[in-house]
Write a protein that holds these residues in place. Structure first.
Motif, PDB file in Angstrom:
ATOM      1  N   SER A 118      40.297  44.110  37.871  1.00  0.00           N
ATOM      2  CA  SER A 118      40.436  43.939  39.222  1.00  0.00           C
ATOM      3  C   SER A 118      41.713  43.168  39.735  1.00  0.00           C
ATOM      4  CB  SER A 118      39.189  43.269  39.729  1.00  0.00           C
ATOM      5  OG  SER A 118      39.132  41.880  39.071  1.00  0.00           O
ATOM      6  N   ALA A 119      42.219  42.356  38.787  1.00  0.00           N
ATOM      7  CA  ALA A 119      43.477  41.409  39.195  1.00  0.00           C
ATOM      8  C   ALA A 119      44.867  42.386  39.000  1.00  0.00           C
ATOM      9  CB  ALA A 119      43.517  40.245  38.177  1.00  0.00           C
ATOM     10  N   ASP A 120      44.522  43.292  37.845  1.00  0.00           N
ATOM     11  CA  ASP A 120      45.512  44.208  37.807  1.00  0.00           C
ATOM     12  C   ASP A 120      45.616  45.359  39.040  1.00  0.00           C
ATOM     13  OD1 ASP A 120      47.277  43.441  35.899  1.00  0.00           O
ATOM     14  OD2 ASP A 120      45.992  44.438  34.273  1.00  0.00           O
ATOM     15  N   ILE A 121      44.414  45.771  39.643  1.00  0.00           N
ATOM     16  CA  ILE A 121      44.363  46.587  40.709  1.00  0.00           C
ATOM     17  C   ILE A 121      44.966  45.654  41.955  1.00  0.00           C
ATOM     18  CG2 ILE A 121      42.770  47.482  42.355  1.00  0.00           C
ATOM     19  CD1 ILE A 121      40.992  48.303  39.867  1.00  0.00           C
ATOM     20  N   GLU A 122      44.597  44.799  41.916  1.00  0.00           N
ATOM     21  CA  GLU A 122      45.224  44.070  43.091  1.00  0.00           C
ATOM     22  C   GLU A 122      46.794  43.770  43.125  1.00  0.00           C
ATOM     23  OE1 GLU A 122      44.914  39.450  45.430  1.00  0.00           O
ATOM     24  OE2 GLU A 122      43.742  39.980  43.311  1.00  0.00           O
ATOM     25  N   ARG A 123      47.108  43.369  42.095  1.00  0.00           N
ATOM     26  CA  ARG A 123      48.737  43.383  41.966  1.00  0.00           C
ATOM     27  C   ARG A 123      49.475  44.693  42.192  1.00  0.00           C
ATOM     28  NH1 ARG A 123      47.403  40.898  36.537  1.00  0.00           N
ATOM     29  NH2 ARG A 123      47.755  38.523  36.589  1.00  0.00           N
ATOM     30  N   ILE A 124      49.023  45.650  41.613  1.00  0.00           N
ATOM     31  CA  ILE A 124      49.429  47.284  41.805  1.00  0.00           C
ATOM     32  C   ILE A 124      49.601  47.434  43.328  1.00  0.00           C
ATOM     33  CG2 ILE A 124      49.400  49.495  41.396  1.00  0.00           C
ATOM     34  CD1 ILE A 124      48.221  48.934  38.567  1.00  0.00           C
ATOM     35  N   GLY A 144      39.873  52.188  28.040  1.00  0.00           N
ATOM     36  CA  GLY A 144      38.860  52.241  29.079  1.00  0.00           C
ATOM     37  C   GLY A 144      39.457  51.357  30.387  1.00  0.00           C
ATOM     38  N   VAL A 145      40.040  50.227  30.032  1.00  0.00           N
ATOM     39  CA  VAL A 145      40.401  49.421  31.055  1.00  0.00           C
ATOM     40  C   VAL A 145      41.409  50.355  31.941  1.00  0.00           C
ATOM     41  CG1 VAL A 145      41.876  47.308  31.762  1.00  0.00           C
ATOM     42  CG2 VAL A 145      39.849  47.170  30.236  1.00  0.00           C
ATOM     43  N   ALA A 146      42.500  50.993  30.960  1.00  0.00           N
ATOM     44  CA  ALA A 146      43.662  51.921  31.578  1.00  0.00           C
ATOM     45  C   ALA A 146      43.055  52.722  32.364  1.00  0.00           C
ATOM     46  CB  ALA A 146      44.306  52.036  30.452  1.00  0.00           C
ATOM     47  N   MET A 147      42.159  53.649  32.170  1.00  0.00           N
ATOM     48  CA  MET A 147      41.497  54.474  32.748  1.00  0.00           C
ATOM     49  C   MET A 147      40.917  53.886  34.083  1.00  0.00           C
ATOM     50  SD  MET A 147      39.739  57.043  30.150  1.00  0.00           S
ATOM     51  CE  MET A 147      40.632  57.077  28.555  1.00  0.00           C
ATOM     52  N   GLN A 148      40.195  52.946  34.179  1.00  0.00           N
ATOM     53  CA  GLN A 148      39.311  52.150  35.250  1.00  0.00           C
ATOM     54  C   GLN A 148      40.759  51.795  36.371  1.00  0.00           C
ATOM     55  OE1 GLN A 148      37.104  49.445  32.989  1.00  0.00           O
ATOM     56  NE2 GLN A 148      35.677  49.929  34.376  1.00  0.00           N
ATOM     57  N   VAL A 149      41.744  51.248  35.889  1.00  0.00           N
ATOM     58  CA  VAL A 149      42.638  50.553  36.729  1.00  0.00           C
ATOM     59  C   VAL A 149      43.492  51.915  37.494  1.00  0.00           C
ATOM     60  CG1 VAL A 149      44.792  49.390  37.140  1.00  0.00           C
ATOM     61  CG2 VAL A 149      42.870  48.498  35.796  1.00  0.00           C
ATOM     62  N   LEU A 150      44.224  52.806  36.518  1.00  0.00           N
ATOM     63  CA  LEU A 150      44.964  53.675  37.053  1.00  0.00           C
ATOM     64  C   LEU A 150      44.230  54.982  37.897  1.00  0.00           C
ATOM     65  CD1 LEU A 150      47.095  54.102  33.967  1.00  0.00           C
ATOM     66  CD2 LEU A 150      47.361  52.538  35.817  1.00  0.00           C
ATOM     67  N   ASN A 151      42.919  55.129  37.626  1.00  0.00           N
ATOM     68  CA  ASN A 151      42.192  55.889  38.758  1.00  0.00           C
ATOM     69  C   ASN A 151      41.584  55.315  39.843  1.00  0.00           C
ATOM     70  OD1 ASN A 151      42.581  58.464  37.095  1.00  0.00           O
ATOM     71  ND2 ASN A 151      40.926  57.696  35.590  1.00  0.00           N
ATOM     72  N   ALA A 152      41.880  54.136  39.750  1.00  0.00           N
ATOM     73  CA  ALA A 152      41.430  53.038  41.142  1.00  0.00           C
ATOM     74  C   ALA A 152      42.521  53.002  42.270  1.00  0.00           C
ATOM     75  CB  ALA A 152      40.613  51.764  40.638  1.00  0.00           C
TER      76      ALA A 152
END
Length: 371
Positions: A172-178, A202-210
């Motif tokens: 969630s922190a990476d989504i916020e940063r991006i 799994g984390v990569a797919m969650q972040v990049l597809n969000a």
């Protein structure tokens, strides 16, 4: 012309401030660089530099590089340094693998070739004139506000492409940063989100597809297998770096459709001879490439960026300058430097830099020459 002596120097290069990457799990405050000088029986000398980015970034470290040079040197004494393919074959026979340790020796031989030919490295690498190479900032992991401030600072120095270090278990922190960085990015500037292999697939797919961003994402996971899986499941273009060492690694990445671009770093892949082979392969398959080195002074940067300066515009992305992060300059005033966001090269022969041994201290080893 024959190699008569190889001298080795060790120098610690402190960073101007601590540097965090891979989601903050890796911290760097200084890097350990090795300079080599190859002397010949005709009085021509060539210089090379090898500088791993610490010892936690790749399977490479400064003391290991210098130990390997001690193993490699006897196989090079008495050989013609201009016979680059033979030099590399001799090193491979003497010590399989250990590509990062062979890089400064290979580069020093290119330096000699350029000096004897009276030609700059970029001409030896095939260019009629060197392209101006755009520089790429490197933004340490932090809060969105901290990273945006660093991007603005880099923009004021002419940088128009930025490498923002993200990654970690808190997706969630990476989504916020991006999302924050993409929204704040100045018009006409670009960003690559560099994960430095910190995510699981799994984390990569969650972040990049969000996220809504469709910018480059670099080295999302540890291995080529993991990155290939992610590349097939996300909409962003993938850039590979740390999992690619040999030409065979690059070939496998292309065969599997694992990426749309790569970073080509001479120190990681074994020197300019192998980096040029990989660069040419990348051009043939349509990759875009950041061509830069793993670490080091303006010497290492200049050797790598002259390869970038001979790369077609369509395939050349911006290059990082490690020396911009250093607290000392062992080759003051020499080599390719950031001038308004670009690096230009002149026609000085070879690498175009002659280090001053008095600034490097006493050699830590000398091979050949009666030593």
């Amino acid at each position: 012309m024959r190699i008569s002596r190889i001298a080795v120097w060790q120098i610690e290069l402190p960073l101007t401030k601590p540097y965090w990457l891979s989601g903050g799990r890796l911290k760097f405050e200084a890097i350990d660089s090795t300079f080599v000088r190859i002397d010949t029986d005709e009085g021509v000398s060539g210089w090379g530099e090898g500088c791993p980015w610490g010892h936690t970034y790749l399977p490479a470290h400064g003391p290991g590089l210098r130990a390997a040079v001690g193993v490699l040197a006897p196989a090079l004494i008495g050989r013609d340094p201009r016979a680059l393919d033979e030099i590399n074959r001799a090193m491979d026979i003497q010590l399989p693998g250990h590509l990062y340790a062979k890089s400064p020796l290979d580069i020093a031989c290119w330096d000699i070739l350029g000096k004897t030919a009276g030609a700059p490295l970029w001409r030896l690498l095939g260019a009629e004139q060197p392209a101006a190479v755009a520089v790429n900032s490197s933004i340490s992991t932090g809060t969105p506000e901290e990273m945006i401030a660093l991007i603005k600072e880099a923009s004021s120095k002419g940088y128009r492409t930025h490498s923002a270090k993200i990654g970690g278990s808190d997706f969630s922190a990476d989504i916020e940063r991006i999302e924050a960085i993409s929204a704040a990015l100045p018009k006409g500037e670009q960003v690559t989100y560099d994960v430095n292999r910190a995510w699981t697939p799994g984390v990569a797919m969650q972040v990049l597809n969000a996220v809504t961003a469709r910018d480059w994402v670099e080295q999302p996971c540890e291995t080529l297998d993991q990155c290939a899986l992610v590349a097939s499941k996300v909409p962003q273009p993938i850039m590979l770096d740390e999992c690619l060492h040999s030409f065979q690694d690059h070939l496998e990445a292309w065969k599997r459709g694992s990426c749309q671009g790569v970073k080509v770093k001479p120190n990681r892949v074994g020197g300019l001879t192998r980096a040029r082979q990989i660069r040419d392969f990348g051009v043939s398959v349509g990759w875009q490439m950041h061509i830069e080195d793993t670490g080091g002074s303006a010497f290492a940067d200049s050797a790598a960026l002259q390869l970038a300066a001979t790369t077609p515009d369509a395939n050349r992305l911006a290059s990082w300058l490690c020396h911009a992060h250093l607290g000392i300059d062992p080759v003051p005033g020499q080599g390719g430097r950031n001038r308004g966001g670009l690096v230009h090269f002149d026609d000085r022969p070879g690498i175009g830099i002659t280090p001053d041994p008095s600034l490097l201290g006493e050699p830590v080893a000398i091979y050949g020459g009666g030593a």
